[in-house]
Design an enzyme around this catalytic site. Structure first.
Site, PDB file in Angstrom:
ATOM      1  N   SER A 181       0.855  -1.187   0.000  1.00  0.00           N
ATOM      2  CA  SER A 181       0.000   0.000   0.000  1.00  0.00           C
ATOM      3  C   SER A 181       0.886   1.230   0.000  1.00  0.00           C
ATOM      4  O   SER A 181       2.056   1.161   0.398  1.00  0.00           O
ATOM      5  CB  SER A 181      -0.885  -0.005   1.256  1.00  0.00           C
ATOM      6  OG  SER A 181      -1.503   1.249   1.457  1.00  0.00           O
ATOM      7  N   TYR A 186      -1.720  -1.114  10.295  1.00  0.00           N
ATOM      8  CA  TYR A 186      -1.762  -1.338   8.847  1.00  0.00           C
ATOM      9  C   TYR A 186      -0.492  -0.821   8.189  1.00  0.00           C
ATOM     10  O   TYR A 186       0.139  -1.512   7.380  1.00  0.00           O
ATOM     11  CB  TYR A 186      -2.988  -0.632   8.271  1.00  0.00           C
ATOM     12  CG  TYR A 186      -3.176  -0.805   6.788  1.00  0.00           C
ATOM     13  CD1 TYR A 186      -3.691  -1.991   6.266  1.00  0.00           C
ATOM     14  CD2 TYR A 186      -2.873   0.224   5.894  1.00  0.00           C
ATOM     15  CE1 TYR A 186      -3.880  -2.147   4.898  1.00  0.00           C
ATOM     16  CE2 TYR A 186      -3.059   0.066   4.532  1.00  0.00           C
ATOM     17  CZ  TYR A 186      -3.570  -1.119   4.042  1.00  0.00           C
ATOM     18  OH  TYR A 186      -3.747  -1.272   2.688  1.00  0.00           O
TER      19      TYR A 186
END
Length: 251
Positions: free
Chosen positions: A130, A143
């Site tokens: 990401s 995350y």
């Protein structure tokens, strides 16, 4: 026929990857925890209900794929968004659950794919990270940490497996249109005291191209990285994000 295994392939980016590889002529294998979602996939895809962070589940998947003849491409795509909270408010259990799927899921898939690819003397591993793994995001510590970690894992895979003809690369999606990002937007709006639309516009305005990406954009990159056209591309971190200029816009 070349064979691809996609973790978390029942929806979103994973399903788009499956569609892309199927169009490129691959036999598509998919794992997911969502049994209902697996049931909605094309009938010629081979599906396994499996938790990507469960070694027992992944051993069973790789036993089946070994019997089938091995795997040419691994898309280690499994991931969860995790909590949206200041670091001091994140519960350890929530941290562990997020890191487990995002990092351990990629590790287990690579662990069991590597021997099969070594035996074949070729292969391609594509790991979904990401832009959070490149810049970090406030209120998303678990995350972001996990997505940074999978980049280090993939670069190490490229070093270890390159001598065996195996390539490993990372795709870093930006904000991807779809149901998953909606939950992120709602939670971030609550954390920042903003509306969902304000957060959406903030994410979009933080990119040079001023927009979110589509799951198909990520899938197209995965198919390219697995192809002979990318035969000497390895150890790379490639963002598909419309060029992030500001990872945390305040507007």
């Amino acid at each position: 026929m070349a064979r691809v295994l996609i973790t978390a392939g029942a929806s979103g980016i994973g399903r788009a990857m499956g569609e892309g590889f199927a169009a490129a002529g691959y036999e598509v294998w998919v794992t997911d925890v969502n049994e209902a979602g697996l049931g909605e996939l094309p009938a010629d895809w081979i599906t396994h209900r499996a938790n990507a962070a469960s070694e027992e589940d992944m051993q069973a998947v790789f036993k089946a794929i070994t019997i089938a003849g091995g795997v040419d491409v691994l898309c280690a795509n499994a991931g969860v968004a995790g909590p949206t909270a200041k670091v001091e408010d994140v519960e350890l259990a929530d941290w562990q659950a997020c890191v487990s799927v995002n990092l351990e899921g990629a590790f287990l898939a690579a662990k069991y794919a590597a021997p099969l690819m070594k035996a074949a003397g070729k292969g391609a591993i594509v790991v979904t990270s990401s832009t959070a793994g490149q810049y970090g995001y406030p209120n998303r510590a678990p995350y972001s940490a996990a997505k940074w970690a999978v980049i280090g894992l993939t670069k190490t895979l490229a070093m270890e497996l390159g001598p065996h003809g195996i390539r490993a690369n990372v795709i870093c999606p930006g904000a991807v249109e779809g149901p998953r990002i909606e939950g992120v937007l709602e939670r971030e709006a609550a954390a920042k005291g903003m509306t969902r639309d304000e957060v959406y516009q903030g994410y979009a305005s933080g990119t040079s191209m001023g927009r979110f990406v589509e799951a198909s954009d990520i899938a197209n990159m995965a198919v390219f990285l697995a192809s002979d056209a990318a035969r000497l591309v390895s150890g790379q971190v490639i963002a598909v994000d419309g060029h992030t200029e500001n990872p945390d816009p305040k507007v």
